[in-house]
Design an enzyme around this catalytic site. Structure first.
Site, PDB file in Angstrom:
ATOM      1  N   CYS A  91       0.838  -1.210   0.000  1.00  0.00           N
ATOM      2  CA  CYS A  91       0.000   0.000   0.000  1.00  0.00           C
ATOM      3  C   CYS A  91       0.876   1.265   0.000  1.00  0.00           C
ATOM      4  CB  CYS A  91      -0.978  -0.049   1.172  1.00  0.00           C
ATOM      5  SG  CYS A  91      -2.338   1.113   1.025  1.00  0.00           S
ATOM      6  N   HIS A 200      -3.546  -5.687   1.256  1.00  0.00           N
ATOM      7  CA  HIS A 200      -2.823  -5.871   2.519  1.00  0.00           C
ATOM      8  C   HIS A 200      -2.754  -7.342   2.924  1.00  0.00           C
ATOM      9  CE1 HIS A 200      -2.396  -1.640   3.907  1.00  0.00           C
ATOM     10  NE2 HIS A 200      -3.385  -1.462   3.045  1.00  0.00           N
ATOM     11  N   GLU A 202      -0.973  -8.658   5.132  1.00  0.00           N
ATOM     12  CA  GLU A 202      -0.799  -8.799   6.592  1.00  0.00           C
ATOM     13  C   GLU A 202      -2.143  -8.765   7.321  1.00  0.00           C
ATOM     14  OE1 GLU A 202      -0.518  -6.125   4.939  1.00  0.00           O
ATOM     15  OE2 GLU A 202      -0.719  -4.291   6.118  1.00  0.00           O
TER      16      GLU A 202
END
Lengths: 233, 81
Positions: A91, A200, A202
């Site tokens: 990002c 994302h 994560e």
């Protein structure tokens, strides 16, 4: 024998938001993840991969990532990447890598002008990168996005070259959430050791959080980091 | 010396902001062909040497104020009285 936990440095810039989530996810996948402050001039000794996390470094002033790329730690990251080191930008981290010239192209405002925060489906275009080795060709991954400036673009020549050199690793499947050229969601550099993506991973490493698909990307990175670490010993 | 740097989206590069404003102006009854939105940066540099100022402004525009991939820039050096 337990496999060695490779050291992955996660950089905290002023305004990074997802640095702790990245450390948590990497540690859950058995990496030795460490936060590194932006004002440091060197990466921790033995670093085998670097992650630039999401957020709004320096308030996105001027352009996303434009100020962060002048942070002292970035000289070390650029040097690390030039030596073939693995670097993943997520990002805002992707925006920083583009502004730093480590990745081609640029991320502009979403075509809708709206901030988008939801799960998207990605299709895996390449599995021969250090970031996608655990994926299947054409596999669909469900991973969340949350950004206002995720619209990947460049001039026609740059975009044609990216396609010609197969540097597009991930594309939005079906609906394009931000208007990015050719539905590009993630790219690698020519040598394949630096990757940026808007989604994302994560935030998607556990089924309890909606999807475990992001773990495939982070675990691929950790595999590659471990191999490189072992090769150096 | 004082200068103004004008940063504009390059021709052919999508400008979602300009596009939204164009739509809004058209809805307000204006006959609009196109709108492109850039940025104005007023800079004051320490030096009073014209050549040096221009060289510095060129470098800062290229390296930071604009992203040359998608933006063009013009530097206007303001003459001091």
């Amino acid at each position: 024998m337990t496999p060695e936990r490779p050291k992955v440095a996660v950089v905290t810039f002023l305004g990074s938001l997802d640095d702790h989530d990245a450390v948590w996810a990497l540690a859950a996948l058995d990496a030795d993840a460490q936060l590194v402050w932006h004002a440091e001039s060197e990466l921790p000794e033995g670093t085998s991969a670097v992650v630039l996390p999401g957020g709004f470094s320096y308030g996105d002033y001027l352009r996303g990532g434009a100020i962060a790329r002048f942070a002292p730690i970035m000289d070390a990251v650029i040097e690390f990447a030039a030596a073939g080191g693995l670097v993943l930008g997520i990002c805002n981290g992707f925006q920083i890598l583009c502004e730093a010239g480590l990745l081609p192209g640029v991320l502009i405002r979403n075509a809708s002008l709206s901030f988008v925060c939801r799960d998207v489906v990605l299709s895996v275009e390449r599995t021969d990168t250090p970031f996608t080795s655990r994926c299947q060709q054409g596999q669909q991954l469900r991973i969340p996005i949350k950004h206002g400036y995720g619209n990947f673009t460049g001039d026609d020549e740059l975009l044609a070259e990216l396609e010609r050199k197969s540097q597009v690793v991930l594309r939005y499947h079906g609906d394009n959430p931000n208007g990015s050229a050719f539905s590009i969601a993630g790219v690698v550099n020519e040598t394949g050791n630096v990757m940026g993506l808007m989604p994302h991973p994560e935030h998607a490493v556990d089924p309890l959080l909606g999807s475990p698909d992001g773990a495939l990307i982070l675990a691929s990175l950790i595999d590659a980091a471990r191999e490189r670490r072992t090769a150096l010993v | 010396m004082k200068a103004t740097v004008l940063v504009r989206p390059k021709a052919g590069i999508l400008d979602p902001q300009g596009e939204a404003v164009r739509g809004s102006l058209a809805k307000s009854g204006f006959d609009i062909v196109s709108v492109r939105i850039g940025r104005v940066v007023d800079v004051e540099v320490e030096t009073s040497d014209r050549e040096k100022a221009l060289a510095e402004l060129e470098q800062m525009s290229h390296d930071l104020l604009a992203n040359p991939l998608i933006e063009s820039y013009e530097i206007e050096l303001l003459e001091e009285a």
